[in-house]
Design a protein around this motif. Structure first.
Motif, PDB file in Angstrom:
ATOM      1  N   ALA A 114      32.772  46.844  38.447  1.00  0.00           N
ATOM      2  CA  ALA A 114      34.152  46.165  39.067  1.00  0.00           C
ATOM      3  C   ALA A 114      33.377  45.107  39.930  1.00  0.00           C
ATOM      4  N   CYS A 115      34.273  44.471  39.666  1.00  0.00           N
ATOM      5  CA  CYS A 115      33.391  42.676  40.256  1.00  0.00           C
ATOM      6  C   CYS A 115      34.970  42.247  40.916  1.00  0.00           C
ATOM      7  N   PRO A 116      35.730  42.413  42.066  1.00  0.00           N
ATOM      8  CA  PRO A 116      37.459  41.491  41.769  1.00  0.00           C
ATOM      9  C   PRO A 116      36.124  40.319  42.685  1.00  0.00           C
ATOM     10  N   ALA A 117      35.162  39.464  42.379  1.00  0.00           N
ATOM     11  CA  ALA A 117      35.165  38.545  43.261  1.00  0.00           C
ATOM     12  C   ALA A 117      35.452  37.102  42.549  1.00  0.00           C
ATOM     13  N   PHE A 118      36.111  36.264  43.993  1.00  0.00           N
ATOM     14  CA  PHE A 118      37.119  34.892  42.831  1.00  0.00           C
ATOM     15  C   PHE A 118      36.307  33.724  43.764  1.00  0.00           C
ATOM     16  N   PRO A 119      35.397  33.748  44.085  1.00  0.00           N
ATOM     17  CA  PRO A 119      34.540  32.206  45.061  1.00  0.00           C
ATOM     18  C   PRO A 119      35.921  31.149  45.079  1.00  0.00           C
ATOM     19  N   ALA A 120      36.437  31.043  43.995  1.00  0.00           N
ATOM     20  CA  ALA A 120      37.308  29.680  44.239  1.00  0.00           C
ATOM     21  C   ALA A 120      38.454  29.274  44.956  1.00  0.00           C
ATOM     22  N   ASN A 121      38.697  30.571  45.332  1.00  0.00           N
ATOM     23  CA  ASN A 121      39.661  31.687  46.089  1.00  0.00           C
ATOM     24  C   ASN A 121      39.182  31.859  47.632  1.00  0.00           C
ATOM     25  N   LYS A 122      38.071  31.992  47.336  1.00  0.00           N
ATOM     26  CA  LYS A 122      37.135  32.635  48.505  1.00  0.00           C
ATOM     27  C   LYS A 122      36.780  33.884  48.803  1.00  0.00           C
ATOM     28  N   ARG A 123      36.922  34.861  47.553  1.00  0.00           N
ATOM     29  CA  ARG A 123      37.113  36.003  47.101  1.00  0.00           C
ATOM     30  C   ARG A 123      35.441  35.705  47.302  1.00  0.00           C
ATOM     31  N   SER A 124      34.254  36.462  48.027  1.00  0.00           N
ATOM     32  CA  SER A 124      32.826  36.721  47.448  1.00  0.00           C
ATOM     33  C   SER A 124      32.491  37.928  48.360  1.00  0.00           C
ATOM     34  N   ILE A 125      31.127  39.160  47.064  1.00  0.00           N
ATOM     35  CA  ILE A 125      31.002  39.573  47.160  1.00  0.00           C
ATOM     36  C   ILE A 125      28.955  39.940  47.592  1.00  0.00           C
ATOM     37  N   TYR A 126      29.047  40.618  48.751  1.00  0.00           N
ATOM     38  CA  TYR A 126      27.229  39.999  49.132  1.00  0.00           C
ATOM     39  C   TYR A 126      26.810  41.647  49.506  1.00  0.00           C
ATOM     40  N   LYS A 127      25.679  42.152  48.854  1.00  0.00           N
ATOM     41  CA  LYS A 127      24.911  43.602  49.114  1.00  0.00           C
ATOM     42  C   LYS A 127      26.442  44.501  48.809  1.00  0.00           C
ATOM     43  N   GLY A 128      27.386  44.654  47.924  1.00  0.00           N
ATOM     44  CA  GLY A 128      28.799  45.278  47.814  1.00  0.00           C
ATOM     45  C   GLY A 128      29.727  45.198  48.864  1.00  0.00           C
ATOM     46  N   HIS A 129      29.920  43.987  49.604  1.00  0.00           N
ATOM     47  CA  HIS A 129      30.474  43.614  51.273  1.00  0.00           C
ATOM     48  C   HIS A 129      31.656  43.022  50.143  1.00  0.00           C
ATOM     49  N   LEU A 130      32.998  42.692  50.581  1.00  0.00           N
ATOM     50  CA  LEU A 130      34.371  41.613  50.340  1.00  0.00           C
ATOM     51  C   LEU A 130      34.051  41.602  50.689  1.00  0.00           C
ATOM     52  N   PHE A 131      33.937  39.899  51.087  1.00  0.00           N
ATOM     53  CA  PHE A 131      34.346  39.073  51.769  1.00  0.00           C
ATOM     54  C   PHE A 131      36.243  38.079  51.096  1.00  0.00           C
ATOM     55  N   VAL A 132      36.646  37.916  52.236  1.00  0.00           N
ATOM     56  CA  VAL A 132      37.545  36.947  52.287  1.00  0.00           C
ATOM     57  C   VAL A 132      37.098  35.957  53.530  1.00  0.00           C
ATOM     58  N   GLY A 133      36.939  34.676  53.163  1.00  0.00           N
ATOM     59  CA  GLY A 133      36.353  33.381  53.149  1.00  0.00           C
ATOM     60  C   GLY A 133      35.077  33.872  53.853  1.00  0.00           C
ATOM     61  N   ASP A 134      34.811  34.095  55.557  1.00  0.00           N
ATOM     62  CA  ASP A 134      33.896  34.330  56.054  1.00  0.00           C
ATOM     63  C   ASP A 134      34.444  35.307  56.315  1.00  0.00           C
ATOM     64  N   GLU A 135      35.561  36.472  56.697  1.00  0.00           N
ATOM     65  CA  GLU A 135      35.010  37.440  57.294  1.00  0.00           C
ATOM     66  C   GLU A 135      35.229  38.650  55.956  1.00  0.00           C
ATOM     67  N   LEU A 136      35.113  39.454  56.457  1.00  0.00           N
ATOM     68  CA  LEU A 136      34.881  40.595  56.167  1.00  0.00           C
ATOM     69  C   LEU A 136      35.841  41.255  55.834  1.00  0.00           C
ATOM     70  N   LEU A 137      36.424  42.358  54.515  1.00  0.00           N
ATOM     71  CA  LEU A 137      37.706  42.315  53.962  1.00  0.00           C
ATOM     72  C   LEU A 137      38.557  43.098  54.891  1.00  0.00           C
ATOM     73  N   SER A 138      37.836  44.137  56.141  1.00  0.00           N
ATOM     74  CA  SER A 138      38.206  44.807  56.724  1.00  0.00           C
ATOM     75  C   SER A 138      38.858  44.073  57.726  1.00  0.00           C
ATOM     76  N   GLU A 139      38.000  43.018  57.851  1.00  0.00           N
ATOM     77  CA  GLU A 139      38.624  42.215  59.159  1.00  0.00           C
ATOM     78  C   GLU A 139      39.529  40.854  58.315  1.00  0.00           C
ATOM     79  N   SER A 140      39.897  41.101  57.889  1.00  0.00           N
ATOM     80  CA  SER A 140      40.948  39.807  57.264  1.00  0.00           C
ATOM     81  C   SER A 140      41.999  40.880  57.622  1.00  0.00           C
TER      82      SER A 140
END
Length: 425
Positions: A114-140
């Protein structure tokens, strides 16, 4: 010609997003709306079946996705792909986990990613945590999503709550080492009894490595990002030729319009920017609830302003406005009313001569596609990462002159609505 990749997308904009990535990587791709009843069209390397299952009850999403898989299996696909949003939109009850487990069982697959990462649209995954830009998903802004609020950025934890099998992690320590190290991690996880792995990704280079490591998986799941790494696997096997015309759509004509139903932060800004230059009409959910003929009013306004286009007709609102409307009308009722109204307005716009159309929002796109009787989309050039132009294929018409872009609410920059037309000329 054998179909190489059979894909199931859980909403319509997600389907075009995925199809666009495959075309960009040289796979001739068609998107079909809903589960087909006829055999696959000829001369396509990949088929994407776009469902409207993201926010359905989990049992319904599972049943519809399984029917889509059964049809794709009849077409002889060599690999399968389940596509969901790059922000992992779901709830504790699903639908990503239940659908994935059902597809795995039907394919006798013992392991998938399961890999929803899409760096071109600022969706990245690090240590299993999904980031939207510089924010954690839960803070976006996704924490305020009206249907699938995402309040946990730990994807291992989110997916584990939805599935019976064990969910592990292929973190960046392995991903940065390339495809062979990723592949070894997959093998080790399986030996340890894991059926799933969240996979970190920070760049397109990571996505290509992950894609290469997925060459022998019968089922791959993720956003559209890792799709860019899959076509090369087929080329290495001599199954896919290099082509430069995968995104050709032919002649384009007709007036221009934008229908915006998404309330994402990205679409809010795109609406604000377009309103500065173009005629705009707001579809007020409260007016709909009060019984006003908003559709007739919008079309009367459109007929007077269409020559000044592109037109913008929108229901996009800020979160606090959406919340107040939902409190008065009810969340489901408000969404249904707006989608139905925007779909009816779109039908009227086509009669007024609109031939180039942008629709913003997955639910809105689904309603519009259904109302227009569109059975498929031929995928064309990319406007922005994850958003291609397409040409409509109709259920009961030979008129395939309508070009449209189905945009996920979160995608595109502030000038998207103003600049999209340049990519279709």
């Amino acid at each position: 010609m054998a179909v190489l990749l059979g894909c199931i997308a859980d909403d319509f904009t997600g389907g075009t997003d995925l199809a666009g990535m495959l075309v960009k990587s040289g796979m001739k791709t068609i998107q079909l709306i809903g589960v087909p009843t006829e055999p696959a069209p000829d001369d396509f390397d990949a088929i994407v079946i776009a469902l409207k299952s993201r926010t359905n009850p989990a049992a319904d999403a599972v049943e519809e996705s399984l029917r889509a898989l059964q049809w794709l299996k009849k077409q002889g696909c060599r690999q399968y792909y389940f596509k969901y949003c790059s922000t992992f939109d779901s709830t504790s009850k699903g639908n990503i986990g239940p659908v994935t487990e059902t597809l795995m069982k039907a394919l006798n697959a013992k392991f998938t990613i399961a890999c929803p990462a899409f760096p071109a649209n600022k969706r990245s995954i690090y240590k299993g945590h999904l980031f939207v830009g510089d924010e954690l998903l839960s803070e976006s802004g996704m924490r305020n999503h009206p249907l699938t609020p995402m309040t946990d950025s730990n994807l291992v934890r989110v997916l584990q709550a939805q599935v019976k099998g064990k969910v592990g992690l292929t973190d960046y320590t392995f991903v940065k080492g390339g495809a062979s190290l990723i592949d070894q991690r997959f093998a080790d996880l399986q030996k340890e009894g894991y059926q799933f792995s969240i996979v970190d990704a920070l760049s397109d280079a990571d996505l290509y490595s992950i894609g290469a490591a997925c060459a022998d998986l019968s089922l791959v799941t993720g956003g559209s990002g890792i799709a860019i790494g899959l076509p090369e696997n087929f080329r290495k096997k001599g199954l896919l030729k290099i082509t430069e015309d995968a995104n050709k759509l032919g002649a384009v004509r007709g007036l221009k319009a934008v229908i915006a139903g998404s309330c994402s932060l990205a679409t809010q800004e795109q609406v604000r920017v377009m309103k500065e230059k173009s005629p705009a009409y707001f579809v007020d959910p409260i007016s709909l609830f009060d019984g006003k003929d908003v559709v007739a009013e919008a079309l009367a306004w459109a007929s007077e302003n269409i020559a000044k286009g592109p037109l913008l007709i929108y229901a996009t609102s800020a979160p606090d406005v959406v919340k107040s409307i939902q409190e008065k009308v009810g969340a489901d009722k408000a969404g249904e009313m707006v989608e139905h109204a925007l779909a009816q307005i779109t039908q009227g716009l086509i009669k007024l001569g609109v031939g180039q159309l942008i629709v913003a929002g997955g639910e809105t796109s689904g309603a519009v596609v259904k109302a227009l009787g569109i059975s498929g989309l031929r995928i064309g050039p990319e406007i922005a990462p994850g958003v291609p132009w397409t040409k409509a294929v109709f259920e009961q018409s030979d008129n395939e002159s309508l070009v449209l872009a189905l945009k996920s609410g979160n995608f595109g920059g502030p000038q998207f609505f103003n600049e999209a037309w340049d990519y279709i000329q």
